[in-house]
Design a protein around this motif. Structure first.
Motif, PDB file in Angstrom:
ATOM      1  N   VAL A   1      19.103 -18.672  45.001  1.00  0.00           N
ATOM      2  CA  VAL A   1      19.776 -17.331  45.543  1.00  0.00           C
ATOM      3  C   VAL A   1      18.835 -16.835  46.714  1.00  0.00           C
ATOM      4  O   VAL A   1      17.545 -17.089  46.584  1.00  0.00           O
ATOM      5  CB  VAL A   1      20.044 -16.377  44.505  1.00  0.00           C
ATOM      6  N   LYS A   2      19.279 -16.387  47.763  1.00  0.00           N
ATOM      7  CA  LYS A   2      18.558 -15.859  49.034  1.00  0.00           C
ATOM      8  C   LYS A   2      18.551 -14.509  49.203  1.00  0.00           C
ATOM      9  O   LYS A   2      19.602 -13.922  48.887  1.00  0.00           O
ATOM     10  CB  LYS A   2      18.851 -16.647  50.177  1.00  0.00           C
TER      11      LYS A   2
ATOM     12  N   GLU B   1       8.470 -15.513  47.774  1.00  0.00           N
ATOM     13  CA  GLU B   1       8.925 -16.542  47.157  1.00  0.00           C
ATOM     14  C   GLU B   1       9.914 -16.472  46.000  1.00  0.00           C
ATOM     15  O   GLU B   1       9.634 -15.260  45.216  1.00  0.00           O
ATOM     16  CB  GLU B   1       7.691 -17.583  46.723  1.00  0.00           C
ATOM     17  N   VAL B   2      10.905 -17.232  46.090  1.00  0.00           N
ATOM     18  CA  VAL B   2      11.811 -17.167  44.816  1.00  0.00           C
ATOM     19  C   VAL B   2      12.275 -18.470  44.381  1.00  0.00           C
ATOM     20  O   VAL B   2      12.403 -19.250  45.074  1.00  0.00           O
ATOM     21  CB  VAL B   2      13.081 -16.456  45.364  1.00  0.00           C
ATOM     22  N   SER B   3      12.021 -18.660  43.184  1.00  0.00           N
ATOM     23  CA  SER B   3      12.287 -19.889  42.514  1.00  0.00           C
ATOM     24  C   SER B   3      13.883 -20.389  42.520  1.00  0.00           C
ATOM     25  O   SER B   3      14.598 -19.474  42.770  1.00  0.00           O
ATOM     26  CB  SER B   3      11.716 -19.981  41.036  1.00  0.00           C
ATOM     27  N   GLU B   4      14.070 -21.452  42.021  1.00  0.00           N
ATOM     28  CA  GLU B   4      15.527 -22.038  41.913  1.00  0.00           C
ATOM     29  C   GLU B   4      16.039 -21.282  40.686  1.00  0.00           C
ATOM     30  O   GLU B   4      15.045 -20.648  39.805  1.00  0.00           O
ATOM     31  CB  GLU B   4      15.542 -23.356  41.736  1.00  0.00           C
ATOM     32  N   LEU B   5      17.125 -21.173  40.465  1.00  0.00           N
ATOM     33  CA  LEU B   5      17.836 -20.589  39.234  1.00  0.00           C
ATOM     34  C   LEU B   5      17.412 -21.625  38.009  1.00  0.00           C
ATOM     35  O   LEU B   5      17.440 -22.772  38.195  1.00  0.00           O
ATOM     36  CB  LEU B   5      19.270 -20.714  39.320  1.00  0.00           C
ATOM     37  N   ARG B   6      16.957 -20.607  36.807  1.00  0.00           N
ATOM     38  CA  ARG B   6      16.397 -21.334  35.783  1.00  0.00           C
ATOM     39  C   ARG B   6      17.250 -20.993  34.486  1.00  0.00           C
ATOM     40  O   ARG B   6      17.424 -20.006  34.492  1.00  0.00           O
ATOM     41  CB  ARG B   6      14.861 -21.297  35.882  1.00  0.00           C
TER      42      ARG B   6
END
Length: 338
Positions: free
Chosen positions: A238-239, A250-255
């Motif tokens: 998600v951006k 920074e935003v990680s991938e969906l976990r």
């Protein structure tokens, strides 16, 4: 030597002064208009009107203009490096006039230092005054928008542009000394300065201070607050997530709940062909489908209260690079130029 340098530089200096006067006059006009409209917005809020609508109207009327001006100011150090810095030494080496000065009891170090200090001071002054005026004009919009760390905005406010100007000018001067040809030196200066200006905000700036990291649940409502979902590579991301009064770096991938990245198959299933539920929002059924998977992301951000710490640290980095380049130029003039 100072007088000679000034006589050689007076035409570019007058051109720079004329440009600064024109830009300054417009920024003063713009700053007065912004403050007048700010008072109109505040009066609408005090009288119980549509405060959110008034704020959106006020910001929308000026944000694009200020963004263009910030982009214009970002070009100033590059232009000064190309047109003031690159020819400063390269033209003299190209035509051989440096020999006349060196044969009149003027040392190479003094010759190079005076040129750097006289013309470099003018470059920093022009950029600093333009930045000061833009910072003043835009301050009501910046205060209400809260976007102090935006890549273009951050580089056009307060003290950081001084470092850009010093670095750009010395980069051009030293490049001219190394290349000894004016036009190639101008082109190389533009390329090198652009590369540095791309690397610093995108690679170095996020790590000037350790970020604050939090875990945010990705409910359907949270996903609908994002600006974009997915990527060109199909990654489960998600951006555009935001944190109040902070810069999200920074935003990680969906976990998933156990901390593992969401599989591409599960993401594609929700993103491309979600169950039809009639959900509303930006991403509708896709957000509802992902929201049922108990997902989260790790957000890294810098609070706005660190703004001045970032300004001073980035300025220090550019001044250190400037000093290093000046040292290289001095050594080259003394040892390698005949």
């Amino acid at each position: 030597m100072i007088r000679l340098t000034w006589r050689q530089f007076r035409v570019p200096a007058l051109a720079g002064l004329a440009g600064l006067v024109l830009l300054g006059a417009y920024l003063v006009y713009l700053g007065v208009a912004i403050r007048r409209d700010e008072q109109s917005y505040l009066s609408r809020c005090r009288t119980g009107g549509d405060c959110a609508g008034a704020l959106a109207q006020f910001l929308g009327g000026y944000q694009n203009t200020l963004l263009y001006l910030a982009g214009l100011l970002a070009l100033v150090p590059a232009v000064l490096g190309m047109f003031w810095g690159a020819p400063l030494v390269a033209r003299e080496l190209e035509t051989g006039t440096h020999r006349l000065v060196w044969n009149q009891s003027v040392t190479r170090t003094r010759w190079f230092a005076v040129k750097l200090l006289v013309v470099g001071s003018a470059a920093v002054t022009v950029t600093g005054l333009a930045s000061l005026l833009l910072t003043w004009a835009a301050s009501p919009v910046d205060r209400l928008a809260g976007d102090r760390f935006g890549t273009i905005v951050f580089g056009a406010r307060n003290v950081v542009p001084l470092g850009y100007a010093a670095f750009g000018f010395v980069l051009g001067t030293v490049t001219g000394a190394l290349v000894r040809r004016t036009l190639p030196a101008m082109a190389l200066t533009a390329v090198a300065f652009t590369l540095v200006q791309l690397l610093v905000p995108n690679v170095l700036r996020p790590h000037l201070m350790p970020p604050v990291t939090v875990t945010r649940p990705m409910t359907a409502e949270a996903i609908n607050e994002a600006r974009a979902l997915g990527s060109l590579t199909g990654a489960p991301v998600v951006k555009g997530l935001s944190v109040p009064d902070a810069w999200v770096s920074e935003v990680s991938e969906l976990r998933t709940r156990d901390g593992r990245p969401l599989s591409g198959e599960a993401f594609d299933r929700c993103f491309r062909d979600p169950p039809r539920t009639g959900a509303t929002g930006t991403f509708g059924d896709a957000a509802a489908c992902l929201g049922r998977l108990d997902l989260h992301v790790r957000l890294s951000f810098q609070p706005n209260r660190r703004y001045w710490a970032f300004q001073w640290r980035e300025l220090a980095i550019y001044l250190a690079l400037t000093g290093l380049l000046a040292g290289v130029g001095r050594w080259w003039i003394r040892r390698r130029v005949t």
